[in-house]
Design a protein around this motif. Structure first.
Motif, PDB file in Angstrom:
ATOM      1  N   ALA A 149       0.789  -1.227   0.000  1.00 17.86           N
ATOM      2  CA  ALA A 149       0.000   0.000   0.000  1.00 17.86           C
ATOM      3  C   ALA A 149       0.823   1.280   0.000  1.00 17.86           C
ATOM      4  CB  ALA A 149      -0.940   0.003   1.205  1.00 17.86           C
ATOM      5  N   THR A 150       2.152   1.183   0.088  1.00 15.73           N
ATOM      6  CA  THR A 150       2.990   2.385   0.048  1.00 15.73           C
ATOM      7  C   THR A 150       4.255   2.115  -0.763  1.00 15.73           C
ATOM      8  OG1 THR A 150       4.015   1.759   2.168  1.00 15.73           O
ATOM      9  CG2 THR A 150       2.177   3.317   2.266  1.00 15.73           C
ATOM     10  N   LEU A 151       4.941   3.205  -1.069  1.00  7.05           N
ATOM     11  CA  LEU A 151       6.136   3.191  -1.913  1.00  7.05           C
ATOM     12  C   LEU A 151       7.314   2.515  -1.209  1.00  7.05           C
ATOM     13  CD1 LEU A 151       7.308   4.562  -4.599  1.00  7.05           C
ATOM     14  CD2 LEU A 151       8.035   6.421  -3.083  1.00  7.05           C
ATOM     15  N   GLY A 152       8.224   1.925  -1.995  1.00  9.96           N
ATOM     16  CA  GLY A 152       9.488   1.460  -1.441  1.00  9.96           C
ATOM     17  C   GLY A 152       9.908   0.095  -1.957  1.00  9.96           C
ATOM     18  N   HIS A 153      11.205  -0.215  -1.753  1.00  5.57           N
ATOM     19  CA  HIS A 153      11.727  -1.539  -2.073  1.00  5.57           C
ATOM     20  C   HIS A 153      12.638  -2.000  -0.940  1.00  5.57           C
ATOM     21  CE1 HIS A 153      14.907   1.150  -3.734  1.00  5.57           C
ATOM     22  NE2 HIS A 153      15.725   0.201  -3.302  1.00  5.57           N
ATOM     23  N   ILE A 154      12.983  -3.268  -0.945  1.00  9.46           N
ATOM     24  CA  ILE A 154      13.758  -3.881   0.140  1.00  9.46           C
ATOM     25  C   ILE A 154      15.236  -3.491   0.016  1.00  9.46           C
ATOM     26  CG2 ILE A 154      14.465  -6.073   1.177  1.00  9.46           C
ATOM     27  CD1 ILE A 154      11.871  -7.239  -0.121  1.00  9.46           C
ATOM     28  N   PHE A 155      15.856  -3.213   1.155  1.00 13.29           N
ATOM     29  CA  PHE A 155      17.307  -3.005   1.242  1.00 13.29           C
ATOM     30  C   PHE A 155      17.901  -4.114   2.105  1.00 13.29           C
ATOM     31  CE2 PHE A 155      15.571   1.260   0.666  1.00 13.29           C
ATOM     32  CZ  PHE A 155      16.412   1.823  -0.280  1.00 13.29           C
ATOM     33  N   GLU A 167      20.959  -4.462  -2.755  1.00 13.85           N
ATOM     34  CA  GLU A 167      22.055  -4.745  -1.830  1.00 13.85           C
ATOM     35  C   GLU A 167      22.858  -3.476  -1.566  1.00 13.85           C
ATOM     36  OE1 GLU A 167      24.010  -8.820  -2.424  1.00 13.85           O
ATOM     37  OE2 GLU A 167      23.287  -8.295  -4.436  1.00 13.85           O
ATOM     38  N   VAL A 168      23.234  -3.265  -0.313  1.00 14.33           N
ATOM     39  CA  VAL A 168      23.989  -2.073   0.063  1.00 14.33           C
ATOM     40  C   VAL A 168      25.179  -2.479   0.934  1.00 14.33           C
ATOM     41  CG1 VAL A 168      21.959  -0.575  -0.056  1.00 14.33           C
ATOM     42  CG2 VAL A 168      22.567  -1.649   2.114  1.00 14.33           C
ATOM     43  N   ASP A 169      26.136  -1.569   1.046  1.00 12.79           N
ATOM     44  CA  ASP A 169      27.344  -1.854   1.814  1.00 12.79           C
ATOM     45  C   ASP A 169      27.230  -1.467   3.287  1.00 12.79           C
ATOM     46  OD1 ASP A 169      28.864  -2.897  -0.364  1.00 12.79           O
ATOM     47  OD2 ASP A 169      29.139  -0.849  -1.099  1.00 12.79           O
ATOM     48  N   ASP A 170      26.306  -0.575   3.612  1.00 12.63           N
ATOM     49  CA  ASP A 170      26.167  -0.115   4.996  1.00 12.63           C
ATOM     50  C   ASP A 170      24.691   0.072   5.309  1.00 12.63           C
ATOM     51  OD1 ASP A 170      26.390   0.965   7.506  1.00 12.63           O
ATOM     52  OD2 ASP A 170      27.470   2.776   6.905  1.00 12.63           O
ATOM     53  N   MET A 171      24.143  -0.815   6.135  1.00 16.51           N
ATOM     54  CA  MET A 171      22.717  -0.771   6.442  1.00 16.51           C
ATOM     55  C   MET A 171      22.352   0.212   7.551  1.00 16.51           C
ATOM     56  SD  MET A 171      20.380  -2.359   4.750  1.00 16.51           S
ATOM     57  CE  MET A 171      19.142  -2.247   6.049  1.00 16.51           C
ATOM     58  N   GLU A 172      23.317   0.634   8.376  1.00 21.39           N
ATOM     59  CA  GLU A 172      22.956   1.472   9.520  1.00 21.39           C
ATOM     60  C   GLU A 172      22.234   2.763   9.103  1.00 21.39           C
ATOM     61  OE1 GLU A 172      24.967   2.749  13.696  1.00 21.39           O
ATOM     62  OE2 GLU A 172      25.975   3.553  11.905  1.00 21.39           O
ATOM     63  N   PRO A 173      22.747   3.535   8.119  1.00 17.83           N
ATOM     64  CA  PRO A 173      22.014   4.752   7.733  1.00 17.83           C
ATOM     65  C   PRO A 173      20.625   4.452   7.176  1.00 17.83           C
ATOM     66  CG  PRO A 173      24.271   4.782   6.880  1.00 17.83           C
ATOM     67  CD  PRO A 173      24.020   3.402   7.388  1.00 17.83           C
ATOM     68  N   ILE A 174      20.502   3.346   6.460  1.00 26.21           N
ATOM     69  CA  ILE A 174      19.203   2.982   5.892  1.00 26.21           C
ATOM     70  C   ILE A 174      18.243   2.551   6.990  1.00 26.21           C
ATOM     71  CG2 ILE A 174      18.027   1.314   4.393  1.00 26.21           C
ATOM     72  CD1 ILE A 174      20.560   1.430   2.618  1.00 26.21           C
ATOM     73  N   ALA A 175      18.737   1.780   7.949  1.00 25.64           N
ATOM     74  CA  ALA A 175      17.878   1.336   9.054  1.00 25.64           C
ATOM     75  C   ALA A 175      17.338   2.520   9.842  1.00 25.64           C
ATOM     76  CB  ALA A 175      18.657   0.387   9.965  1.00 25.64           C
TER      77      ALA A 175
END
Length: 337
Positions: free
Chosen positions: A143-149, A172-180
């Motif tokens: 129901a909302t925008l976005g994709h999995i990291f 896939e990303v190299d550093d999940m902390e900023p995304i989390a």
């Protein structure tokens, strides 16, 4: 192991059924593990849709038996944060020691909890920025925008490749902390939405509710700056701009903000669903995470602490239908003790 990993999704509720079901439509080898009621629904097929009129019926295997994790090359964990310890016990009892675990749970701390409970195992951090709602038995709607990291890992390459262009696309990303932390900033609205008793669109259409969310986000952004953490953009706008945008008058925000986020009229927060189902919420892993960050920094987070207090009161039978102005007053101008 083949080039296509065998994926076991543990805790297949809204997110697990939608993500696992969508991945299965691409040919990925997926088995869902969850409650008997969900297994009965899945036997008739999972009807999956999104806000862009994507539609598919998926028939992934669904079982209540966690022992199927023994054959999996990857465990994808989608249980609520309140169920992390029980899920870790199941993983420890059934999955092979070398099988990585990808946490697609709310909050920023679950991967650390899993590393403590499952020492020596590879724990991957991921996040799902979008909202999934039930439209009836076996019917799940993004129901909302976005994709999995998710953390970069060889096992996730196949998922990334196969799921491109689907509503459950994985980056896939190299550093999940900023995304989390970027995701957690958006999740601060879960409490506001649950306490409003409204859909996300109805709630965000009223400025006093948005003022509460903006205040919670500003407070969090200030703490993150002190902690040296720069949250990533996971929505339609850079995190530092969102509080100002939320504070705009309704006549400006409504035609722009709701469209930017592609908020479906049916969408509600997962915490609102918890209230409706009588389940414990994830408030401790969302606004509570901000309160703990403030404590570690020797500071306070009064806005988020007040939201934690109101949610806990609601869980104990208190008010769950706060009008916008009343909630703004209760959070932003609480009574002095």
């Amino acid at each position: 192991m083949t080039d296509t990993p065998k994926i076991a999704v543990l805790g297949a509720g809204a997110i697990g059924c939608f993500v696992g079901g969508t991945w299965a439509t691409t040919g990925l080898d997926v088995v869902l593990i969850g409650r008997a009621r969900r297994a009965e629904e899945a036997a008739k097929g999972l009807h999956l849709t999104d806000y862009d009129d994507w539609e598919h019926t998926s028939f992934p295997p669904f079982t209540t038996d966690p022992s199927v994790m023994h054959d999996a090359d990857l465990i994808v964990l989608t249980v609520k944060s309140t169920g992390t310890e029980a899920a870790a016990a199941q993983i420890g009892g059934h999955a092979r020691a070398e099988t990585p675990v990808l946490s697609l749970q709310n909050g920023v701390s679950n991967p650390d909890v899993l590393r403590r409970l499952l020492p020596g195992r590879t724990i991957l951090h991921g996040t799902v920025p979008f909202n999934v709602v039930s439209e009836g038995p076996g019917r799940w709607h993004k129901a909302t925008l976005g994709h999995i990291f998710a953390d970069r890992h060889p096992l996730l390459h196949a998922i990334h490749h196969e799921a491109v262009g689907t509503p459950a696309e994985l980056e896939e990303v190299d550093d999940m902390e900023p995304i989390a932390w970027g995701k957690l900033l958006l999740n601060l609205n879960n409490a506001v939405n649950a306490l409003s008793g409204l859909t996300l669109r109805e709630e965000l259409s009223q400025r006093p509710y948005r003022r509460v969310l903006a205040a919670a986000m500003r407070e969090t952004l200030e703490l993150l700056q002190v902690a040296g953490i720069r949250p990533a953009k996971v929505g339609a706008m850079a995190p530092n701009l969102v509080p100002t945008f939320l504070s705009l008058p309704d006549v400006i925000f409504r035609p722009v903000g709701l469209r930017l986020q592609k908020i479906d009229p049916k969408a509600r927060s997962s915490m609102a669903d918890d209230f409706a189902e009588g389940r414990p919420s994830e408030i401790d892993m969302l606004n509570g995470e901000v309160v703990r960050l403030a404590q570690r920094l020797g500071r306070e987070a009064p806005v988020n602490a007040r939201l934690v207090e109101l949610v806990r009161d609601a869980e104990a039978g208190g008010r769950r239908d706060w009008p916008a102005r009343d909630l703004a007053s209760a959070v932003l101008d609480p009574p002095k003790e």
